[in-house]
Design a protein around this motif. Structure first.
Motif, short mmCIF file in Angstrom:
data_model
loop_
_atom_site.label_atom_id
_atom_site.label_comp_id
_atom_site.label_asym_id
_atom_site.label_seq_id
_atom_site.Cartn_x
_atom_site.Cartn_y
_atom_site.Cartn_z
N ALA A 269 18.60 6.64 5.30
CA ALA A 269 18.31 5.59 6.28
C ALA A 269 19.41 5.56 7.32
O ALA A 269 20.57 5.33 6.99
N VAL A 270 19.04 5.81 8.58
CA VAL A 270 20.04 5.79 9.65
C VAL A 270 20.17 4.35 10.15
O VAL A 270 19.27 3.82 10.80
N ASP A 271 21.27 3.72 9.80
CA ASP A 271 21.47 2.28 10.08
C ASP A 271 22.93 2.09 10.52
O ASP A 271 23.74 1.52 9.79
N PRO A 272 23.29 2.57 11.72
CA PRO A 272 24.70 2.63 12.12
C PRO A 272 25.44 1.30 12.02
O PRO A 272 26.62 1.26 11.70
N LYS A 273 24.73 0.20 12.29
CA LYS A 273 25.42 -1.10 12.33
C LYS A 273 25.30 -1.87 11.01
O LYS A 273 25.75 -3.01 10.91
N GLY A 274 24.67 -1.28 10.01
CA GLY A 274 24.55 -1.96 8.71
C GLY A 274 23.66 -3.19 8.77
O GLY A 274 24.03 -4.26 8.27
N LYS A 275 22.48 -3.06 9.38
CA LYS A 275 21.57 -4.22 9.52
C LYS A 275 20.59 -4.34 8.36
O LYS A 275 20.02 -5.41 8.17
N LEU A 276 20.38 -3.27 7.64
CA LEU A 276 19.34 -3.30 6.60
C LEU A 276 19.79 -4.07 5.38
O LEU A 276 20.95 -3.99 4.97
N ARG A 277 18.85 -4.82 4.81
CA ARG A 277 19.11 -5.57 3.58
C ARG A 277 18.17 -5.04 2.50
O ARG A 277 16.95 -5.11 2.62
N TRP A 278 18.76 -4.50 1.45
CA TRP A 278 18.00 -3.82 0.41
C TRP A 278 17.90 -4.71 -0.83
O TRP A 278 18.63 -5.70 -0.95
N THR A 279 17.05 -4.32 -1.77
CA THR A 279 16.96 -5.05 -3.04
C THR A 279 17.28 -4.14 -4.22
O THR A 279 17.56 -4.59 -5.30
N GLN A 280 17.20 -2.83 -4.01
CA GLN A 280 17.47 -1.88 -5.10
C GLN A 280 17.93 -0.56 -4.48
O GLN A 280 17.93 -0.42 -3.26
N ASN A 281 18.34 0.38 -5.34
CA ASN A 281 18.92 1.62 -4.78
C ASN A 281 17.95 2.80 -4.75
O ASN A 281 18.37 3.93 -4.49
N THR A 282 16.66 2.53 -5.00
CA THR A 282 15.67 3.60 -4.87
C THR A 282 14.44 3.07 -4.14
O THR A 282 14.19 1.86 -4.15
N ILE A 283 13.68 3.99 -3.57
CA ILE A 283 12.34 3.66 -3.08
C ILE A 283 11.38 4.24 -4.12
O ILE A 283 11.41 5.46 -4.38
N PRO A 284 10.59 3.36 -4.77
CA PRO A 284 9.74 3.85 -5.86
C PRO A 284 8.56 4.69 -5.37
O PRO A 284 8.25 4.68 -4.18
N THR A 285 7.93 5.37 -6.30
CA THR A 285 6.76 6.18 -5.92
C THR A 285 5.62 5.26 -5.47
O THR A 285 5.54 4.10 -5.87
N SER A 286 4.77 5.81 -4.62
CA SER A 286 3.60 5.06 -4.12
C SER A 286 2.62 6.10 -3.61
O SER A 286 2.88 7.31 -3.73
N PHE A 287 1.54 5.64 -2.96
CA PHE A 287 0.58 6.63 -2.42
C PHE A 287 1.25 7.50 -1.36
O PHE A 287 0.85 8.62 -1.13
N GLN A 288 2.33 6.99 -0.73
CA GLN A 288 2.96 7.78 0.34
C GLN A 288 4.24 8.50 -0.11
O GLN A 288 4.89 9.16 0.70
N LEU A 289 4.60 8.34 -1.38
CA LEU A 289 5.83 8.96 -1.86
C LEU A 289 5.64 9.39 -3.31
O LEU A 289 5.46 8.53 -4.18
N LYS A 290 5.66 10.68 -3.54
CA LYS A 290 5.33 11.17 -4.89
C LYS A 290 6.56 11.23 -5.81
O LYS A 290 6.41 11.32 -7.02
N VAL A 291 7.76 11.22 -5.22
CA VAL A 291 8.97 11.30 -6.04
C VAL A 291 9.88 10.12 -5.67
O VAL A 291 10.14 9.91 -4.47
N GLU A 292 10.32 9.37 -6.67
CA GLU A 292 11.24 8.25 -6.40
C GLU A 292 12.47 8.78 -5.64
O GLU A 292 12.98 9.86 -5.98
N SER A 293 12.91 8.01 -4.65
CA SER A 293 13.99 8.52 -3.78
C SER A 293 15.21 7.61 -3.83
O SER A 293 15.09 6.39 -3.60
#
Ligand SMILES: NC(=O)c1ccc[n+]([C@@H]2O[C@H](COP(=O)([O-])OP(=O)(O)OC[C@H]3O[C@@H](n4cnc5c(N)ncnc54)[C@H](OP(=O)(O)O)[C@@H]3O)[C@@H](O)[C@H]2O)c1
Length: 240
Positions: free
Chosen positions: A91-115
């Protein structure tokens, strides 16, 4: 080459737009599934998006403010929480604006491997933000003091994460910066049979005003494929 091979993988309308009403058409929705399928066919070790895409799709944490400022009490050294992940999302977030809830993006219809999430930030983010990322187990890479140096970012993605091939999934400014810096190697493009003529939406590449414009990039066509729903798939290598 001490950086990954970069494949810019995108879907556009016939008027070259990456966003807008056309995305809600039957054709674009059907071709989006093909977009996901083609991305997965590369089985990428890493995929990268800009802050706006992450905010809209994956980073839904509470909008807390970090008031601690920059004391440099937390050293500005890269932090890799998982050096052996099967897949990384960067995730390109130079100013640190993103607020996350966990350290992975889980699998879904658009993502076959947890990232596993890796954030690209600058040294100008607040100390507290670094602590927040560490507490969540999110990796971070410094991409410059207050401006991003994408050559350095790619070198670190290669050496720290072992990534040889990376999908670059936009948006326009991120793609435009990579293109302008000579860092796109391949273009993997789905074109939907739609157009909306909206002048407020972004096209495939947009060079930020802060960068000096380089000569137009030129490409060599490697593949043309007719897709369902009257779509087209194009694959180009960039000319060096
Ligand atoms: N059609 C498609 O295939 C496709 C694919 C992906 C995304 N999209 C669309 O693209 C739109 C936005 O995409 P995006 O957020 O991924 O990327 P973007 O618009 O290129 O960049 C968004 C933000 O990321 C940071 N950023 C990007 N490049 C930077 C650079 N070179 N230097 C410093 N900061 C940089 C900036 O964050 P700050 O503002 O915080 O500084 C920037 O505002 C979304 O609407 C999304 O739907 C379409």
């Amino acid at each position: 080459m001490n950086r990954p091979h970069v494949i810019c993988h995108m879907m556009t309308s016939l008027d070259g737009k990456i966003d807008g009403d056309y995305m809600n058409t039957e054709e674009a929705q059907s071709l989006y599934l093909k977009y996901v399928e083609i991305q997965e066919s590369y089985n990428p070790k890493a995929w990268m998006c800009g802050r706006v895409t992450m905010e809209g799709n994956f980073a839904f944490g509470e909008k807390v403010e970090f008031k601690g400022g920059i004391t440099l009490a937390v050293p500005r050294t890269d932090f890799i929480a998982d050096a052996h992940a099967e897949r990384y999302v960067i995730a390109v977030d130079p100013k640190g604006k993103l607020r996350w809830t966990q350290n992975t993006i889980p699998t879904s219809f658009q993502l076959k491997v947890e990232s596993h999430i890796v954030v690209v930030i600058t040294e100008a983010v607040a100390d507290e933000y670094l602590t927040y990322l560490r507490d969540l187990g999110i990796s971070y890479i410094f991409g410059g003091k207050d401006q991003l140096d994408l050559h350095e970012v790619l070198r670190k993605i290669n050496t720290l994460l072992g990534v040889q091939e990376m999908m670059l999934d936009g948006g326009a400014y991120l793609n435009g910066t990579f293109l302008n810096e000579g860092l796109v190697d391949e273009l993997s493009l789905l074109i939907t049979p739609t157009a909306d003529g909206d002048t407020s939406t972004q096209a495939l590449f947009a060079k930020p005003d802060s960068l000096v414009k380089q000569p137009a990039a030129r490409f060599t066509l490697r593949e043309v494929r007719k897709l369902e729903s009257n779509g087209i798939y194009l694959n180009y290598a960039i000319n060096r």
